[in-house]
Design a protein around this motif. Structure first.
Motif, PDB file in Angstrom:
ATOM      1  N   GLU A   1       0.831  -1.208   0.000  1.00  0.00           N
ATOM      2  CA  GLU A   1       0.000   0.000   0.000  1.00  0.00           C
ATOM      3  C   GLU A   1       0.869   1.263   0.000  1.00  0.00           C
ATOM      4  O   GLU A   1       0.567   2.238  -0.691  1.00  0.00           O
ATOM      5  N   ALA A   2       1.952   1.232   0.789  1.00  0.00           N
ATOM      6  CA  ALA A   2       2.818   2.404   0.892  1.00  0.00           C
ATOM      7  C   ALA A   2       3.495   2.704  -0.439  1.00  0.00           C
ATOM      8  O   ALA A   2       3.601   3.867  -0.837  1.00  0.00           O
ATOM      9  N   ALA A   3       3.945   1.667  -1.124  1.00  0.00           N
ATOM     10  CA  ALA A   3       4.605   1.877  -2.419  1.00  0.00           C
ATOM     11  C   ALA A   3       3.635   2.499  -3.420  1.00  0.00           C
ATOM     12  O   ALA A   3       3.992   3.426  -4.162  1.00  0.00           O
ATOM     13  N   ARG A   4       2.410   2.013  -3.437  1.00  0.00           N
ATOM     14  CA  ARG A   4       1.398   2.576  -4.343  1.00  0.00           C
ATOM     15  C   ARG A   4       1.091   4.033  -3.965  1.00  0.00           C
ATOM     16  O   ARG A   4       0.936   4.899  -4.818  1.00  0.00           O
ATOM     17  N   TYR A   5       0.999   4.268  -2.659  1.00  0.00           N
ATOM     18  CA  TYR A   5       0.652   5.599  -2.195  1.00  0.00           C
ATOM     19  C   TYR A   5       1.746   6.614  -2.538  1.00  0.00           C
ATOM     20  O   TYR A   5       1.460   7.728  -2.989  1.00  0.00           O
ATOM     21  N   VAL A   6       2.999   6.234  -2.335  1.00  0.00           N
ATOM     22  CA  VAL A   6       4.100   7.148  -2.629  1.00  0.00           C
ATOM     23  C   VAL A   6       4.127   7.486  -4.120  1.00  0.00           C
ATOM     24  O   VAL A   6       4.360   8.641  -4.504  1.00  0.00           O
ATOM     25  N   ALA A   7       3.862   6.495  -4.962  1.00  0.00           N
ATOM     26  CA  ALA A   7       3.815   6.763  -6.404  1.00  0.00           C
ATOM     27  C   ALA A   7       2.673   7.733  -6.734  1.00  0.00           C
ATOM     28  O   ALA A   7       2.844   8.668  -7.535  1.00  0.00           O
TER      29      ALA A   7
ATOM     30  N   ALA B   1       6.512   5.518   6.688  1.00  0.00           N
ATOM     31  CA  ALA B   1       6.105   6.918   6.816  1.00  0.00           C
ATOM     32  C   ALA B   1       7.254   7.857   6.493  1.00  0.00           C
ATOM     33  O   ALA B   1       7.036   9.036   6.192  1.00  0.00           O
ATOM     34  N   ASP B   2       8.496   7.371   6.524  1.00  0.00           N
ATOM     35  CA  ASP B   2       9.659   8.241   6.331  1.00  0.00           C
ATOM     36  C   ASP B   2       9.664   8.956   4.978  1.00  0.00           C
ATOM     37  O   ASP B   2       9.857  10.179   4.934  1.00  0.00           O
ATOM     38  N   PRO B   3       9.469   8.254   3.850  1.00  0.00           N
ATOM     39  CA  PRO B   3       9.487   8.971   2.564  1.00  0.00           C
ATOM     40  C   PRO B   3       8.372  10.014   2.470  1.00  0.00           C
ATOM     41  O   PRO B   3       8.551  11.068   1.852  1.00  0.00           O
ATOM     42  N   ILE B   4       7.238   9.731   3.081  1.00  0.00           N
ATOM     43  CA  ILE B   4       6.113  10.671   3.055  1.00  0.00           C
ATOM     44  C   ILE B   4       6.468  11.915   3.866  1.00  0.00           C
ATOM     45  O   ILE B   4       6.275  13.051   3.430  1.00  0.00           O
ATOM     46  N   GLY B   5       7.036  11.704   5.053  1.00  0.00           N
ATOM     47  CA  GLY B   5       7.476  12.826   5.884  1.00  0.00           C
ATOM     48  C   GLY B   5       8.568  13.641   5.219  1.00  0.00           C
ATOM     49  O   GLY B   5       8.601  14.873   5.328  1.00  0.00           O
ATOM     50  N   ASP B   6       9.477  12.962   4.517  1.00  0.00           N
ATOM     51  CA  ASP B   6      10.546  13.669   3.807  1.00  0.00           C
ATOM     52  C   ASP B   6       9.969  14.597   2.736  1.00  0.00           C
ATOM     53  O   ASP B   6      10.444  15.727   2.555  1.00  0.00           O
ATOM     54  N   ARG B   7       8.960  14.122   2.026  1.00  0.00           N
ATOM     55  CA  ARG B   7       8.345  14.959   0.988  1.00  0.00           C
ATOM     56  C   ARG B   7       7.667  16.179   1.603  1.00  0.00           C
ATOM     57  O   ARG B   7       7.747  17.288   1.065  1.00  0.00           O
ATOM     58  N   LEU B   8       7.001  15.986   2.734  1.00  0.00           N
ATOM     59  CA  LEU B   8       6.353  17.113   3.402  1.00  0.00           C
ATOM     60  C   LEU B   8       7.388  18.133   3.868  1.00  0.00           C
ATOM     61  O   LEU B   8       7.206  19.344   3.674  1.00  0.00           O
ATOM     62  N   THR B   9       8.471  17.678   4.471  1.00  0.00           N
ATOM     63  CA  THR B   9       9.519  18.586   4.936  1.00  0.00           C
ATOM     64  C   THR B   9      10.109  19.374   3.768  1.00  0.00           C
ATOM     65  O   THR B   9      10.361  20.589   3.880  1.00  0.00           O
ATOM     66  N   THR B  10      10.304  18.719   2.636  1.00  0.00           N
ATOM     67  CA  THR B  10      10.841  19.398   1.445  1.00  0.00           C
ATOM     68  C   THR B  10       9.880  20.480   0.962  1.00  0.00           C
ATOM     69  O   THR B  10      10.300  21.594   0.614  1.00  0.00           O
ATOM     70  N   ILE B  11       8.585  20.171   0.946  1.00  0.00           N
ATOM     71  CA  ILE B  11       7.586  21.171   0.538  1.00  0.00           C
ATOM     72  C   ILE B  11       7.662  22.397   1.444  1.00  0.00           C
ATOM     73  O   ILE B  11       7.663  23.546   0.984  1.00  0.00           O
ATOM     74  N   LEU B  12       7.730  22.160   2.751  1.00  0.00           N
ATOM     75  CA  LEU B  12       7.763  23.271   3.703  1.00  0.00           C
ATOM     76  C   LEU B  12       9.060  24.062   3.588  1.00  0.00           C
ATOM     77  O   LEU B  12       9.059  25.305   3.683  1.00  0.00           O
ATOM     78  N   ARG B  13      10.159  23.376   3.348  1.00  0.00           N
ATOM     79  CA  ARG B  13      11.440  24.067   3.157  1.00  0.00           C
ATOM     80  C   ARG B  13      11.402  24.928   1.891  1.00  0.00           C
ATOM     81  O   ARG B  13      11.875  26.067   1.890  1.00  0.00           O
ATOM     82  N   ASP B  14      10.832  24.380   0.824  1.00  0.00           N
ATOM     83  CA  ASP B  14      10.718  25.141  -0.429  1.00  0.00           C
ATOM     84  C   ASP B  14       9.843  26.377  -0.254  1.00  0.00           C
ATOM     85  O   ASP B  14      10.136  27.448  -0.796  1.00  0.00           O
ATOM     86  N   GLY B  15       8.756  26.234   0.499  1.00  0.00           N
ATOM     87  CA  GLY B  15       7.868  27.369   0.734  1.00  0.00           C
ATOM     88  C   GLY B  15       8.524  28.456   1.552  1.00  0.00           C
ATOM     89  O   GLY B  15       8.327  29.655   1.299  1.00  0.00           O
ATOM     90  N   ALA B  16       9.332  28.045   2.537  1.00  0.00           N
ATOM     91  CA  ALA B  16      10.068  29.045   3.325  1.00  0.00           C
ATOM     92  C   ALA B  16      11.097  29.744   2.451  1.00  0.00           C
ATOM     93  O   ALA B  16      11.297  30.963   2.551  1.00  0.00           O
ATOM     94  N   ALA B  17      11.745  28.995   1.564  1.00  0.00           N
ATOM     95  CA  ALA B  17      12.794  29.565   0.711  1.00  0.00           C
ATOM     96  C   ALA B  17      12.248  30.600  -0.261  1.00  0.00           C
ATOM     97  O   ALA B  17      12.915  31.597  -0.546  1.00  0.00           O
ATOM     98  N   ASP B  18      11.030  30.374  -0.783  1.00  0.00           N
ATOM     99  CA  ASP B  18      10.496  31.354  -1.743  1.00  0.00           C
ATOM    100  C   ASP B  18       9.601  32.398  -1.079  1.00  0.00           C
ATOM    101  O   ASP B  18       9.006  33.236  -1.751  1.00  0.00           O
ATOM    102  N   GLY B  19       9.501  32.350   0.255  1.00  0.00           N
ATOM    103  CA  GLY B  19       8.749  33.358   0.991  1.00  0.00           C
ATOM    104  C   GLY B  19       7.256  33.133   1.052  1.00  0.00           C
ATOM    105  O   GLY B  19       6.526  33.965   1.591  1.00  0.00           O
ATOM    106  N   SER B  20       6.768  32.005   0.537  1.00  0.00           N
ATOM    107  CA  SER B  20       5.320  31.765   0.564  1.00  0.00           C
ATOM    108  C   SER B  20       4.848  31.127   1.868  1.00  0.00           C
ATOM    109  O   SER B  20       3.659  31.132   2.167  1.00  0.00           O
ATOM    110  N   PHE B  21       5.778  30.561   2.660  1.00  0.00           N
ATOM    111  CA  PHE B  21       5.458  29.993   3.975  1.00  0.00           C
ATOM    112  C   PHE B  21       6.294  30.703   5.036  1.00  0.00           C
ATOM    113  O   PHE B  21       7.311  31.344   4.725  1.00  0.00           O
ATOM    114  N   VAL B  22       5.897  30.542   6.283  1.00  0.00           N
ATOM    115  CA  VAL B  22       6.710  31.071   7.383  1.00  0.00           C
ATOM    116  C   VAL B  22       8.075  30.384   7.369  1.00  0.00           C
ATOM    117  O   VAL B  22       8.203  29.213   6.969  1.00  0.00           O
ATOM    118  N   ASP B  23       9.081  31.098   7.828  1.00  0.00           N
ATOM    119  CA  ASP B  23      10.439  30.561   7.832  1.00  0.00           C
ATOM    120  C   ASP B  23      10.750  29.994   9.220  1.00  0.00           C
ATOM    121  O   ASP B  23      11.592  30.506   9.948  1.00  0.00           O
TER     122      ASP B  23
END
Length: 199
Positions: free
Chosen positions: A69-75, A129-151
């Motif tokens: 299920e996790a492999a399908r979900y990550v894809a 859950a690790d790959p899913i959490g990694d993707r979320l952290t990357t999204i939040l880091r990207d948003g902080a970098a471009d100023g669209s999210f809190v830093d």
């Protein structure tokens, strides 16, 4: 000979798909505690010997199921994230997918699952859950970098967002109210990280 090997691999995959479909239905209907290998085998139309050849016990069956299920979900998640062009769009896509999956997937919550499985099996499931959490952290880091999210610390924000998106109360609504509940939750998550929900 390769044709025979291919046929065996195809057969094994078909057996696994039938077993996982039966397991999914029984998890929804009865929960993990009421599952038996023989019951899943019967529902899948698989002989008990064949079942035990694939999965020697309930824990190995559940771990294999969650891994599949996790492999399908990550894809699916990666495809949804690739279609979004901004961090806010990716966070919204992430949140929507997490909540919709939560609404349809009924494994016991973490602590109950931890009590039902031995520590090694639980660690194997939790690792997905690790790959899913990694993707979320990357999204939040990207948003902080471009100023669209809190830093703020993206790891802390990711933990808070993940906790919010794992709350069953958000999706335990009538089927015709699910999309509205998901929309409300997605907007709340975006506001929590400082995103402009009007764009």
């Amino acid at each position: 000979m390769p044709k025979v090997l291919g046929s065996l691999a195809t057969h094994r995959e078909q057996v696994r798909e039938r077993v996982f479909a039966a397991l999914r239905a029984q998890l929804y209907d009865r929960g993990f505690d009421a599952l038996t290998l023989s019951g899943v085998a019967a529902a899948a139309g698989v002989g008990r010997t064949a079942m035990y050849n694939h999965f020697p016990d309930r824990q190995s069956l559940l771990v294999a199921f969650v891994e599949d299920e996790a492999a399908r979900y990550v894809a699916e998640l990666d495809a949804a994230l690739a279609a979004a062009t901004t961090p806010a769009g990716r966070l919204a896509a992430f949140a929507r997918l997490q909540l919709r999956r939560l609404a349809e997937f009924h494994l016991p919550p973490g602590q109950a699952l931890a009590g039902a499985l031995d520590p090694q099996a639980y660690r194997r499931i939790a690792a997905h859950a690790d790959p899913i959490g990694d993707r979320l952290t990357t999204i939040l880091r990207d948003g902080a970098a471009d100023g669209s999210f809190v830093d703020d610390d993206p790891a802390v924000l990711a933990a808070l967002v993940a906790a919010a998106l794992s709350t069953r109360k958000v999706v335990d609504v009538a089927p015709d109210g699910l999309e509205a509940a998901v929309g409300t939750a997605v907007r709340a998550v975006l506001r929590a990280v400082g995103a402009d929900v009007h764009n």
